[in-house]
Every structure is written in C-alpha cells, then in structure tokens.
Design a protein around this motif. Structure first.
Motif, PDB file in Angstrom:
ATOM      1  N   GLU A 125     -21.849  23.486 -10.074  1.00  0.00           N
ATOM      2  CA  GLU A 125     -22.610  22.414  -9.443  1.00  0.00           C
ATOM      3  C   GLU A 125     -23.702  21.945 -10.409  1.00  0.00           C
ATOM      4  OE1 GLU A 125     -24.438  23.307  -5.654  1.00  0.00           O
ATOM      5  OE2 GLU A 125     -25.027  21.241  -5.369  1.00  0.00           O
ATOM      6  N   ALA A 266     -29.715  30.394  -7.210  1.00  0.00           N
ATOM      7  CA  ALA A 266     -28.436  31.000  -6.879  1.00  0.00           C
ATOM      8  C   ALA A 266     -27.441  29.897  -6.585  1.00  0.00           C
ATOM      9  CB  ALA A 266     -28.574  31.903  -5.654  1.00  0.00           C
ATOM     10  N   GLU A 268     -23.830  28.896  -4.244  1.00  0.00           N
ATOM     11  CA  GLU A 268     -23.054  29.269  -3.050  1.00  0.00           C
ATOM     12  C   GLU A 268     -21.544  29.208  -3.226  1.00  0.00           C
ATOM     13  OE1 GLU A 268     -24.949  26.384  -3.347  1.00  0.00           O
ATOM     14  OE2 GLU A 268     -23.948  24.703  -2.370  1.00  0.00           O
ATOM     15  N   HIS A 301     -29.864  31.615   2.446  1.00  0.00           N
ATOM     16  CA  HIS A 301     -29.578  30.213   2.117  1.00  0.00           C
ATOM     17  C   HIS A 301     -28.149  30.058   1.582  1.00  0.00           C
ATOM     18  CE1 HIS A 301     -30.705  26.123   0.649  1.00  0.00           C
ATOM     19  NE2 HIS A 301     -29.786  26.404  -0.268  1.00  0.00           N
ATOM     20  N   GLU A 302     -27.799  30.871   0.623  1.00  0.00           N
ATOM     21  CA  GLU A 302     -26.461  30.738   0.030  1.00  0.00           C
ATOM     22  C   GLU A 302     -25.381  31.102   1.051  1.00  0.00           C
ATOM     23  OE1 GLU A 302     -26.722  29.090  -2.560  1.00  0.00           O
ATOM     24  OE2 GLU A 302     -28.810  29.597  -3.020  1.00  0.00           O
ATOM     25  N   HIS A 305     -24.733  28.247   3.452  1.00  0.00           N
ATOM     26  CA  HIS A 305     -23.957  27.155   2.864  1.00  0.00           C
ATOM     27  C   HIS A 305     -22.469  27.263   3.185  1.00  0.00           C
ATOM     28  CE1 HIS A 305     -26.465  24.471   0.598  1.00  0.00           C
ATOM     29  NE2 HIS A 305     -26.924  25.372  -0.258  1.00  0.00           N
ATOM     30  N   LYS A 323     -26.247  18.855   2.652  1.00  0.00           N
ATOM     31  CA  LYS A 323     -26.102  20.306   2.636  1.00  0.00           C
ATOM     32  C   LYS A 323     -27.418  21.013   2.338  1.00  0.00           C
ATOM     33  CE  LYS A 323     -24.241  21.107  -2.126  1.00  0.00           C
ATOM     34  NZ  LYS A 323     -25.008  22.221  -2.716  1.00  0.00           N
ATOM     35  N   GLU A 324     -28.252  20.432   1.481  1.00  0.00           N
ATOM     36  CA  GLU A 324     -29.449  21.172   1.075  1.00  0.00           C
ATOM     37  C   GLU A 324     -30.575  21.094   2.109  1.00  0.00           C
ATOM     38  OE1 GLU A 324     -29.115  23.339  -0.913  1.00  0.00           O
ATOM     39  OE2 GLU A 324     -27.499  22.720  -2.251  1.00  0.00           O
ATOM     40  N   ASP A 377     -28.376  16.379 -11.923  1.00  0.00           N
ATOM     41  CA  ASP A 377     -29.172  17.613 -11.954  1.00  0.00           C
ATOM     42  C   ASP A 377     -30.659  17.351 -11.765  1.00  0.00           C
ATOM     43  OD1 ASP A 377     -26.966  19.338 -12.488  1.00  0.00           O
ATOM     44  OD2 ASP A 377     -26.934  18.485 -14.505  1.00  0.00           O
ATOM     45  N   TYR A 385     -34.518  18.736  -1.031  1.00  0.00           N
ATOM     46  CA  TYR A 385     -34.485  20.038  -0.360  1.00  0.00           C
ATOM     47  C   TYR A 385     -35.537  20.121   0.755  1.00  0.00           C
ATOM     48  CZ  TYR A 385     -31.253  22.509  -3.540  1.00  0.00           C
ATOM     49  OH  TYR A 385     -30.152  22.948  -4.218  1.00  0.00           O
TER      50      TYR A 385
HETATM   51  N1  B3K Z   1     -26.513  24.484  -4.705  1.00  0.00           N
HETATM   52  C1  B3K Z   1     -27.247  25.224  -5.707  1.00  0.00           C
HETATM   53  C2  B3K Z   1     -27.986  24.357  -6.648  1.00  0.00           C
HETATM   54  C3  B3K Z   1     -27.195  23.836  -7.776  1.00  0.00           C
HETATM   55  C4  B3K Z   1     -28.062  23.125  -8.791  1.00  0.00           C
HETATM   56  C5  B3K Z   1     -27.291  22.456  -9.852  1.00  0.00           C
HETATM   57  N2  B3K Z   1     -28.091  21.874 -10.905  1.00  0.00           N
HETATM   58  C6  B3K Z   1     -28.183  26.195  -5.101  1.00  0.00           C
HETATM   59  C7  B3K Z   1     -28.539  25.979  -3.692  1.00  0.00           C
HETATM   60  O1  B3K Z   1     -29.195  25.038  -3.324  1.00  0.00           O
HETATM   61  O2  B3K Z   1     -28.121  26.749  -2.879  1.00  0.00           O
END
Ligand code: B3K
Ligand code: ZN
Length: 882
Positions: A125, A266, A268, A301-302, A305, A323-324, A377, A385
């Motif tokens: 990601e 981290a 997911e 959190h992970e 997801h 999602k975030e 990114d 978030y």
């Molecule tokens: N989804 C990842 C973040 C990825 C970042 C890429 N540059 C972590 C998270 O929010 O759970």
C-alpha cells in the motif's frame, strides 16, 4: 525532471480489464529475485472493447519474458516504458504470464519487496505492488491470489504469504518452497510476503460461531520474550469486533510479523499483517505505558481492517478515509472500552488539534476525501485518518449507537466483497435509519476547520436562554468559499451550584436529558431554552462533538468554573487547557514587551485543587495538568500574529517553574503517594499512578537545584520499568546538571543491544532544550547505532529535533532549517516517503516572523532545486512554496 502529473477524483473510470486470479512464483535470492506471475484477465465490457489495450503498472524491474495464452509475446506485440507495460491486441479473456527480475536487496524505499535485516518482507500500500510484478495496481481490481515462495531453507525457514498454507516441499539444492492460497478476493495493495528465520509465538482464538483460528506472531529470535502483550491485544480485538460489530474473523490463520525497517506503523495485509516492530515488541523493562497502549491500539486497528478495508475495500485511493477514518474510529472506541473513555478522548483531540488543525490551515489542506494528489503516499494524513474518524464519530453521534450499528450491519451486508466509495458507507447509514446526510457530505469535500462562534442571552424575566451559533469555514488553497456544514453540538447548561440543568427547548412539553445534541445547519442559528431558573454557564461541544474551533467567549472565571465542575470530563479538561493557554498567551505578550511576567494566585490555586483532588481519575489529572505544549501555543499565537518561538518557550518555562516553586511540597507529596507498591502492571489504575507521579517529577525538575537533580537521578537509577526510567531520564535531559551525562551514558550501556530502546535514547537527546542540542544531534548522526536508512531512527533523531523541539529547531540563526534541508535532500534519494514526512515540518513557514520566513523559504527552495527530486517531496515543497 518532468513535472509530475496530478491525478483527479473527477477523472476516475473503472478498469478496462479485470484480473480474476493471479498465481505468483517468487524465487528469493540474495541478488536477482525472480517473480513469475500468471494472470487470468477478463475485459470489462462496460468500459472497453477489442481496440482497448491492456495497460499494466510496473517499475524498477527487468522483463525476462511475457506469454499470452501460452505464446511468447514478440517485441512488437507490447511496449514498455519506465512505468507501464502496454499490450495492444488482446482477446476478451486470456492468461498472461510474465517473468521479471527485481533487486529487493537494493530497495531502500521500503516499498514493494525489500530486505529488513536478515529477512525479506513487502509493503504494497499504496502503490508498491508495481515494484514486484506487472499488474493493474489499483484497488478496484480484486483478484484471487496464490503464491509459491522458493528460498534457501537455512536462511529462510519461514516463508509466508496471505491465506492458507496448502503445500510445501524441499528441493535438492538446499532450497525449499511453500505454497499459499488466499480464498478471498483482494486488491493488490493487500498482498504480502515474508521470508526469514523467525521465532513464532502461537495461540488460538475460538470465534463466536465456534471456529478455531490459529494466531501466530513472528519476530526475530532475540525478541521472543516480547510478544505476549501483542498476542493478548489481538485476542481482545477479535473478541471486541464480535461483540461491538458482530464481525468474526474469516480465515483459519492470522499472522503478524514484526520488522525493524518500516515506513509507518503497520499494514493490514490479508491474514498476514506486517508491523513496525515498535508496535509489537514490549516487556515492562523496555516499553513504556504509552508503548503498551499504542501496541494494543495498532494491533486492533490492523485487525479491524479485515472488515473495514479488506473485505470491503476502496474503489480508488481518493476514498482512503472510507477505510482509515472508519477504522480509526473503531480502534478509538476499542481503546476507550479497554481503558478510560474520557482520557482516550482527550488524547485523541490533543492529536487532532496539534496536527490536523494546522494541516487544515496550511498549504497541504485537503478535504477528508482529497480531490487530487500527485503522490498518494502524501495523503496518509491526519486529515484522512483523524479528521476522517471525527466525521464517522459525528455520524455515530447523530444516529446514536444503535442506529450506527444498524448502518454498519447494512453496509457489511450490501457491500461485502466489493470496492466501494464513501457514498456507499454514508448511504447505508442513511438508508438503515431513514436519515438525510446530504448536507453532512460536505465534511468529505470541504477542507478547513470550521469556526463556530456562540452568543448567549439570558432573559431573567421570561426565564429563557438563547444561544446563537454562527459558523464559517476559512478559505483553503483548494477552495475559497465554503457552504455551511451540518454540525452536531452536544451541550449542557450548568447552574450556579455546578450541577447540570434539565434542558427544555422551546416547543417541547417537558425537559429532556441534561446533555442535548443541537444540529447546526445554517450559517447562523438560534436555539432557545425555556424554564431556565438562572443564568447558566454553558458547556458547549461536550466530548468534542465536532472537529471545529469553538469561540464561546468565556471569561476566565467561567472557564475556571467549568474546569472545577463540568460533569463532561472532556470539557472539564478543555476548560483547564483554555484557561492555561490564555494565561500563557498573556505572559508571551508581557515577555515580548519587556514586562516582568507574573502568574495569578488563583491560577496556581485552581491547579493545586485539581492536583490534590482525590475524586478524579489519576490519568485524567495528569492530562488536565499537562500544560499546552510549545507547539500548541504556537498554533494559538499564529491566530493573531507571527509565532515567536523564544517568547513561547520563555512563557511556558516561566509558568511551569512558577507552579513548581509554589507547589513544591504538593508535587513531592503526590510523587510519594503514587509510587508503585508492587510489580509493574499495565492496568488503568497503575498507569494513572505512574502518570501522576511522573508529571510531578517533571514539574519538580524545573526547579533545577542540585538537590532536585540528585533526586531525579536517584529515581532514574532505581526505576524497575521503562516508564519510570525514561520519565526520569527525560527530565534530566533538559537540565544542565552534573547527573545528566552519566545518566545518558548509563542508559546507553544498559540498552545498546535493544534497537527500540535506543530510539528513545536518540529522541530524548534530540528533544533536549539545552543549547548545543543541534550539535549533539549532528554528532549522533555519526553514531554507530544510527542509520539514516532506518525510518524509526530517522524519526527518533531528526524527527524529534525538528518536530518536538520547536525552540531549538526554530533558532533564529536558521541552523535548524539548514540541518533539516540537508537531511531531506539525503533522504530524498534513499526513501522518498520518509523525506516528504520530514520536510512537512516547514509547511508552516509563513506563520513565522520575516527573518525566519526568509530562512525557511531559502531551504525550501534549495530542496525544490534538488536534481532527481522525488514526486513525494516535490508535491509537499511545491505546495508549501505556492
Ligand atoms: N494502511 C496502512 C498504511 C499504508 C501507508 C502507505 N504509505 C496502515 C494503516 O492505516 O493501517
Ligand atoms: Zn489503517
């Protein structure tokens, strides 16, 4: 350099070709890793016809061969450029097999497949999968994955990918292979692969429907004694998601791997999370209370997801907050249930105000759903978030917990297995409740922090109380005029006795509950309460019910009153913070005009009463008595003029020191009363005692007498856990005393083999307020334990100096700025994601005095002129300079 291309949400089109399955064969080697991929491809006839070429993404790889339906493609049948493979003439359905050679051992960007220590791991990601193989690298292409990994058996006994292990075997050249199959369709950003020699902690979890799931946490062997807390956190998260959302885990195995080199917290990946080791490894001797709390939060959190992000994923990257924001909201609620709800809320709002509000007021301001980006990114932001989570929280507030749950049930039922957008989520919320969120959707499209101003009028004769709210959202670089937002304002009214009054709005036949949610929709609106016996003090925006700046026009006396008795703990804390901030802003003014600063006795008294209040939760007291930081004061100061880092530091230092002098014996007593009696435990009560005790230590440290430094050094020596050890050492780190250097050296001696503890050691020296800190930081760059290739080290040393030490960083000489620019230029070539995170500290350059502005601008321009500037850094710097 070509001018990087901007991608717009309005240009989104579904893909021309779907990929139904992908079979990967990855032969890992110290050099030249080979990746063979077989795709089954199907034309999307809604979007494409036989003239539409297949275009795949890829970079940094050498194409060895390509075959369509088993026939080798000759060079005239396809074209490649630095980023694409285009095949012009393809049937409606076909298989495509490509073989590429890649160099993970040279990958310092930590995107795609790379090495961390002795292992291989991946981060895909947002767009890292294109560094591994040719593929339509976009989240709306969901495929079934199988992956065979081949590697040396001795060096890489553990070979992992997503899903279930279906087969494995040995080869006669010392290598072995393992095959993984993931039964769930997923976008490529959720693909993961790990290979290494790792210790595995095992456990099982029985789901609510009675299935047993194998839980495995993989770490380097030396860390085998630091995984228990992470495992416990995982089990708690799984249980909570079943209870709170009815969501059960879906595979038979859930794996977490800790790696030392990782760009963020981290990831997911389906069934195989990859974590920054900082959010896995902990034991009381090496991890602080804050570390434990973060591990629980990030593991949750992970895990969450899996439903919000993986099973239901994103149509395109603009929808990231789908999602975030939602998953952050879920992890916040989980943490609240595991610890203390008010304290968690306070901590979250602190982050929002300290980082998101400035982002919303700066050059990178963007809506929760950005309308455009150059480099995705750069949009993993506090806006997407944390503000995204606030937006979900408002929906939760407007619908109530049951209505919200009905909405998520419908969302999961309707969209499981799909790639959707924010409309689908809000639509499910609306449909399940018969609610109208059309105006509310502006939270997703308008950037900037709305300002809500309140005027109050009490009519003693008619016993009515009117509150008039006006809202306006300041212009942002992307949008000048904003329409009014739908804002939930939770409110209570306090009588003279400090008790909540029953609330009766005009038109209601009887009073309702003591906290009401008023819904603002217009630019100006009045709400009138009846049967109000006396002029109340309003407690507005309880629980921080909306991410806005509130201008309530409180007097100091009213704020002190709310700080003493508001039943809403968030607002109680907030009243104290506002009061302290106001006092310090006045001190800043005095200092700047040369008036001797002075602290009012009633402020000291109100502080003392909270410190000694035995009815309050200790963690809450610690939060309440932590004064706004220098960065927070800078934000407030910038609302009415230039930021003056010297005056801010002087005013805050004066306040802390005056409080310490006036309340010395109170602090000493609080310190004594809150010593740990038994062994260290990670429990709210024990954490509360430690936070209060260490808060007292921090204040005492500002007395800077030899007796005090001896006392603090003794606490450092005696500490039997990292929370107390690092608390004492960081107090010492700001003191110019003879105990300082030996303590820092002793800490290093003790912990030199623990990379995570060393991050604390670097950070604490970089954050020291002493003169000469920049020289120390420069010297530490050369320390054998520092590596600019390791993001945790960069954040610990460079990030802490530039982000957590505003007084020294903003030194009027400009030396801090030059130092940062040097590091950004160096990092640009190594790891663009980390470089762009670091350079963002300069985003607020226009908020400083002319001298500092010029110095920061010079450095920004120097960075902008760097040859081979990455798109990541280009986007931040060009917006900052615009
Ligand atoms: N989804 C990842 C973040 C990825 C970042 C890429 N540059 C972590 C998270 O929010 O759970
Ligand atoms: Zn996330």
């Amino acid at each position: 350099m070509e001018t990087p291309q901007v991608k717009y949400l309005r240009d989104y089109r579904p893909p021309a070709y779907w990929v139904d399955t992908i079979d990967l064969n990855v032969e890992l080697k110290e050099t030249d890793t080979l990746v063979r991929s077989t795709l089954t491809v199907r034309r999307n006839t809604d979007e494409a016809d036989e003239t539409t070429p297949l275009i795949l993404n890829g970079r940094n790889m050498e194409l060895m061969s390509a075959m369509l339906d088993g026939n080798p493609l000759s060079e005239d049948q396809y074209q490649t450029d630095a980023e694409h493979l285009t095949i012009s003439d393809v049937p409606a359905r076909f298989t495509l097999e490509t073989t590429v050679k890649i160099q993970p051992q040279q990958n310092t960007s930590l995107e795609g497949l790379y090495r961390s220590g002795g292992m291989f791991c991946t981060q895909c990601e947002a767009e890292g999968f294109r560094n591994i193989t040719w593929f339509p690298d976009r989240p709306d292409v969901m495929a079934r994955y199988s992956c065979t990994i081949v590697a040396d058996r001795k060096k890489y006994p553990i070979l992992l990918s997503n899903g279930n292990l279906t087969d494995s075997g040995d080869m006669d050249d010392g290598r072995h292979w393992v095959r993984w199959e993931d039964p769930f369709k997923k976008p490529c950003y959720l693909f993961a692969l790990v290979a290494g020699d790792l210790f595995c902690l095992e456990d099982t979890f029985r789901t609510q429907s009675g299935r047993d799931v194998a839980l495995r946490i993989f770490v380097e062997h030396e860390n085998r004694d630091k995984c228990d807390y992470a495992m416990q956190s995982l089990r708690k998260s799984m249980k909570w998601d079943e209870e709170a959302y009815g969501r059960e885990y879906d595979l038979d195995i859930y794996m977490i791997v800790a790696v030392n080199d990782f760009n963020m917290g981290a990831m997911e990946n389906k069934g195989l999370n990859v974590f920054n080791s900082k959010y896995v490894l902990a034991k009381p001797e090496t991890a602080t209370d804050a570390d434990f709390w973060n591990i629980e939060r990030v593991i949750a959190h992970e895990y969450f997801h899996n439903w919000t992000g993986n099973r239901i994923t994103l149509r395109n990257w603009f929808q990231l907050s789908l999602k975030e924001g939602l998953t952050v909201f879920r992890d916040q609620e989980f943490s609240s249930d595991m610890t203390s709800r008010p304290v968690k809320r306070i901590a979250d709002v602190r982050v929002l105000r300290a980082y998101q509000f400035p982002e919303d007021g700066g050059p990178m301001a963007h809506p929760v759903r950005p309308a455009s980006y150059i480099k995705m990114d750069n949009f993993y932001t506090v806006t997407v978030y944390e503000k995204g989570a606030e937006v979900i929280r408002m929906i939760h507030r407007l619908l109530g917990p049951e209505g919200f749950r009905k909405g998520t049930d419908l969302y999961f039922e309707r969209h499981d297995g799909q790639a959707v957008s924010i409309e689908e989520f809000v639509g499910a919320m609306a449909d399940a409740n018969g609610a109208d969120f059309s105006q509310f959707m502006r939270w997703y499209s308008q950037a900037g922090t709305p300002e809500v101003t309140v005027k109050r009028a009490y009519d003693a004769e008619n016993r009515t109380y009117a509150l008039t709210f006006t809202q306006k959202c300041p212009p942002t670089p992307d949008m000048a005029d904003k329409a009014p937002m739908h804002i939930p304002v939770a409110l209570g009214l306090l009588g003279r006795d400090g008790e909540d009054m029953p609330l009766q709005l005009r038109g209601e036949s009887e009073p309702g509950p003591t906290t009401r949610v008023l819904e603002l929709r217009a630019a100006e609106e009045t709400f009138e309460f009846v049967n109000v016996p006396e002029a109340p003090v309003p407690s507005i925006l309880r629980g921080f019910s909306a991410p806005v700046r509130l201008r309530a026009g409180y007097t100091d006396e009213e704020q002190a009153f709310l700080f003493a008795c508001d039943s809403d703990e968030f607002n109680r804390w907030d009243a104290g913070q506002n009061l302290f901030a106001k006092v310090m802003l006045r001190l800043i003014r005095d200092i700047r005009v040369g008036t001797a600063p002075d602290l009012r006795p009633d402020m000291i008294e109100s502080f003392r009463q909270t410190l000694r209040n035995t009815d309050l939760d200790k963690s809450f007291i610690a939060q309440a008595l932590t004064l706004p930081t220098e960065s927070e004061l800078a934000i407030l100061m910038s609302e009415s003029g230039d930021i003056d880092p010297d005056a801010i530091h002087a005013a805050r230092h004066f306040t802390v020191r005056t409080l310490a002098q006036a309340l010395k014996s109170d602090f000493e007593q609080v310190f004594d009363e809150n010593r740990d009696a038994g062994p260290y435990r990670v429990e709210p009560e024990a954490i509360g005692r430690r936070s209060l005790k260490n808060l007292a230590l921090g204040y005492l440290g500002k007395l800077e007498t030899p007796a005090v430094s001896r006392f603090i050094a003794a606490q450092f020596q005696k500490a039997d856990n990292m929370t107390d050890e690092i608390a004492a050492l960081s107090v010492l780190s700001h003191m110019d005393c003879e105990e300082r250097e030996p303590a820092i050296a002793r800490f290093y001696e003790r912990w030199q083999s623990d990379v995570l503890v060393l991050d604390k050691w670097f950070a604490l020296q970089a954050a020291a307020r002493l003169p000469g800190t920049l020289d120390k930081v420069k010297a530490l760059l050369e320390h054998p334990d520092f590596s600019i290739k390791n993001p945790n080290k960069v954040r610990a040393l460079i990030g802490a100096f530039c982000g957590m030490n505003p007084w020294r960083f903003h030194d009027a000489s400009g030396a801090g700025y030059e130092f940062l620019a040097d590091r950004v230029i160096e990092l640009n070539a190594i790891n663009p994601q980390i470089a762009s995170r670091m350079v963002a500290v300069l985003n607020h350059w226009k908020k400083y005095d002319a001298g500092r502005q010029a110095l920061m601008k010079t450095q920004l321009e120097r960075i902008a002129a760097t040859p081979d500037l990455s798109e990541n850094v280009y986007e931040i710097v060009s917006k900052a300079l615009a």
